[in-house]
Design an enzyme around this catalytic site. Structure first.
Site, PDB file in Angstrom:
ATOM      1  N   ASP A 368       0.715  -1.235   0.065  1.00  0.00           N
ATOM      2  CA  ASP A 368       0.034  -0.190  -0.083  1.00  0.00           C
ATOM      3  C   ASP A 368       0.807   1.337  -0.079  1.00  0.00           C
ATOM      4  O   ASP A 368       2.190   1.174   0.504  1.00  0.00           O
ATOM      5  CB  ASP A 368      -0.974   0.041   1.146  1.00  0.00           C
ATOM      6  CG  ASP A 368      -0.123  -0.104   2.446  1.00  0.00           C
ATOM      7  OD1 ASP A 368       0.805  -0.874   2.636  1.00  0.00           O
ATOM      8  OD2 ASP A 368      -0.370   0.764   3.508  1.00  0.00           O
ATOM      9  N   GLU A 369       0.456   2.399  -0.458  1.00  0.00           N
ATOM     10  CA  GLU A 369       0.892   3.616  -0.358  1.00  0.00           C
ATOM     11  C   GLU A 369       2.295   3.947  -0.901  1.00  0.00           C
ATOM     12  O   GLU A 369       2.800   4.541  -0.274  1.00  0.00           O
ATOM     13  CB  GLU A 369       0.476   4.070   0.988  1.00  0.00           C
ATOM     14  CG  GLU A 369      -0.955   4.315   1.337  1.00  0.00           C
ATOM     15  CD  GLU A 369      -1.138   4.763   2.841  1.00  0.00           C
ATOM     16  OE1 GLU A 369      -2.099   5.186   3.010  1.00  0.00           O
ATOM     17  OE2 GLU A 369      -0.320   4.404   3.676  1.00  0.00           O
TER      18      GLU A 369
END
EC number: 3.2.1.52
Length: 649
Positions: A368-369
């Site tokens: 993620d991210e």
């Protein structure tokens, strides 16, 4: 004369004995009545519960009958400890008895209705019987039984003066989903082995069976890896800061890096065993390629950026710019380099050991991210794209994820990542944890990926659960009512691929274990019911009543929780003539709100809220408190008018 005295004495003794008998019978009747009137409050709500006439009373000597094999050892120990600690009664275990107090029975012929974790609980006036196909079902039946006794059963010390009675019931119960999880972020702030055990003890009360340990992030590496000592020598430690995480001043070079910690491999083995004994699996997460500053501070050669040699483990200073949305713009490069073969050698070493330590079938690899800005200008990444025919940065991450999945598979495990792994293409065998709403989970399930639903809008326990004036500030809110609306198997999804659901507690703003408890409870009640109970059994009003019964239990168990359901919701508007108007809405029924604008502390003799309030011209503070009848029940909230003015813009 002596005869007369003897006759009078006998009459007095008989009258006194009769009076004692009347009192005793009255007390019994009162106790029976109290049990009958106390609502049954099992969380999560069972599939089927039928209340019968009568009550069961724990005798002074409690006998638990179970088969001799060790399969029920933990359930027996758990039940014995809870009963003896709170009641002081003697508890013994027998393999055969003419009439035991509590019978724990494993079915010799499978009851297909119950599956692996279901149970039947029969409470009669003279005996309790719990039956199940598997030991886990017995354990969950024990949890429900304990919730039938008075709340004092949760006490950590003996409680006197309690009638230890339970209503007679027939319960048939089994879970909706097999994966019922809570994620505990131990990377942002380190929590001790004992605190993780306490987290496990708290979650099993409500039939959660999956602990997702977020072990790695920019703020710390939390697991010993043999042959890579810098991960814990450097990567596990930062500068201690107090205040609002994310806004801390960057540490100076001379500030001591002594805040943090890690789990040795022996610690991990101990936690895994502790969890397994309570029918909990532990899912480890090694979050890559983003969120990897602790790795890069330890081994800078795993970065694409030469300046990484100067990087330190994050202590809460700002390292990302989110002003343009996701993915963020990195101020320092916290990503592993997807074009560096050393990265894959490193991950192979890490995952070899992680796979041996955690017997659970999945390893979560994050995903993620991950910011793109450093990759976009890196010559190694450009060469990788040319060599592999990759057109976009999301395809670069997809290349990374596929290689990491092959490493995971080579260790005999299954690969799972956050829903960003869907971008740029992902292996058909990858499992997806959907956090950015439900849509990515629906998409992944319909594409035949195994999915665990954990959407921010229902299941992020780091979000504020009350007005921001009362909580450490986070960028979003999630009240109990919203969490209770969670339906992990929505319409239009291929349900066979929804293997479970969970709630996530990120700990950027959570510095202590008491605050962990406060953030988890009671919202985890709502999540537990959403993933265990049939959707048609869910009822907000009934759930609130049961939740308030469990507040008493948490008090006695010394578990902290949020009383936010008693706080009013503030809605700020402006009238046509630009006057500030304040609406106060209770989250639950049956509350009265009292208020003041004169800086004094309101009680029930102050003005009662009945309609939107217009702020007096010179007022600087609004104070509110909620009552139920004559009793204050909510927190006193002091709201600066200046704060309300900002909200109305």
């Amino acid at each position: 004369m002596k005869k007369l005295f003897l006759i009078i004495s006998c009459c007095f003794f008989a009258a006194n004995t009769f009076a004692q008998t009347i009192v005793t019978e009255t007390e019994i009747g009162d106790a029976e009545s109290a049990v009958a009137q106390t609502p049954i409050a099992i969380i999560p709500e069972p599939v089927s519960l039928m209340k019968k006439a009568g009550t069961f009373t724990l005798p002074e000597n409690v006998t638990i009958q179970a088969v001799k094999s060790g399969e029920l050892k933990q359930s027996i120990a758990y039940l014995s400890d809870r009963i003896s600690t709170a009641t002081g009664k003697f508890v013994s275990t027998v393999s055969n008895s003419s009439h035991p107090t509590i019978k724990l029975i494993l079915n010799t012929q499978e009851d297909t209705q119950l599956g692996k974790e279901g149970y039947k609980l029969n409470v009669n006036p003279t005996q309790v019987v719990i039956t199940a196909n598997q030991p886990a079902g017995i354990f969950y039946g024990v949890q429900s039984l304990l919730q039938l006794f008075p709340a004092e059963i949760e006490s950590k010390e003996q409680v006197s003066g309690i009638k230890w009675k339970a209503p007679c019931v027939d319960v048939v119960d089994y879970p909706k989903l097999g994966w019922r999880g809570l994620m505990f972020d131990v990377a942002r702030h380190f929590f001790t082995k004992q605190e993780v055990k306490q987290f496990i003890d708290d979650m099993v009360r409500y039939k959660f069976n999956l602990l997702h340990l977020h072990l790695v992030d920019d703020e710390g590496w939390r697991i010993e890896i043999k042959g890579l000592p810098k991960l814990t020598e450097i990567g596990a430690w930062s500068v201690k800061k107090t205040g609002t995480f994310g806004d801390f001043i960057p540490p100076t070079a001379d500030e001591p890096r002594t805040y943090g910690g890690f789990y040795t491999q022996e610690d991990i083995k101990e936690l895994v065993q502790y969890a397994q004994e309570r029918f909990v699996n532990i899912l480890p997460e090694i979050d890559v390629p983003g969120h990897s500053l602790a790795i890069i501070a330890s081994y800078p050669e795993l970065s694409c950026t030469p300046d990484a040699v100067n990087y330190k483990v994050r202590s809460g200073e700002k390292i990302m710019d989110w002003s343009r949305g996701a993915p963020p713009t990195a101020l320092v490069d916290n990503t592993l380099c997807p074009a560096n073969e050393k990265v894959y050698v490193f991950l192979d070493s890490v995952l070899t050991q992680v796979a041996k330590l955690f017997p659970f079938e999945y390893i979560h690899m994050g995903g993620d991210e991950a910011p793109h800005n450093f990759w976009e200008k890196n010559d190694q990444v450009k060469a990788l794209m040319l060599r592999e025919g990759l057109k976009t940065i999301p395809q670069v991450q997809a290349y990374f994820e596929k290689r990491v999945e092959q490493i995971v598979i080579s260790k005999g495990k299954k690969f799972m990542g956050w829903d960003e792994i869907l971008e740029g293409g992902v292996s058909p065998t990858a499992a997806v944890m959907s956090w950015r709403g439900m849509k990515y989970g629906i998409q992944a399930a319909n594409e035949k990926h195994n999915v665990v639903m954990s959407p921010t809008d229902f299941a992020y326990l780091d979000y504020m659960q009350a007005d921001p004036i009362t909580e450490p500030k986070v960028y979003a809110s999630l009240r109990l009512n919203k969490a209770y609306q969670f339906n992990p198997v929505p319409a239009g999804v291929n349900a066979q691929y929804i293997i479970g659901a969970q709630a996530n507690l990120w700990t950027e703003q959570v510095f202590t274990f008491r605050q962990v408890e406060y953030m988890v409870w009671p919202r985890a009640f709502a999540i537990a019911e959403s993933i265990w109970s049939p959707i048609e059994k869910k009822n907000w009003t009934n759930f609130v009543d049961r939740t308030q019964q469990h507040f008493k239990r948490l008090d006695l168990a010394e578990i902290k929780y949020s009383p936010a359901i008693y706080d009013p919701i503030f809605t700020v508007k402006r009238s046509a003539d630009k006057q500030l108007m304040i609406e106060l809405t209770p989250e639950i029924d049956g509350l009265d709100i009292y208020y003041s604008f004169d800086n004094s502390t309101p009680d029930r003799f102050y003005p009662k809220y009945t309609a939107a309030l217009q702020v007096p011209k010179d007022a600087s503070m609004l104070r509110v408190i909620t009552y139920r009848g004559k009793q204050p029940i909510g927190r006193l909230i002091s709201m600066p008018i200046a704060d309300l003015q900002k909200r109305a813009r």
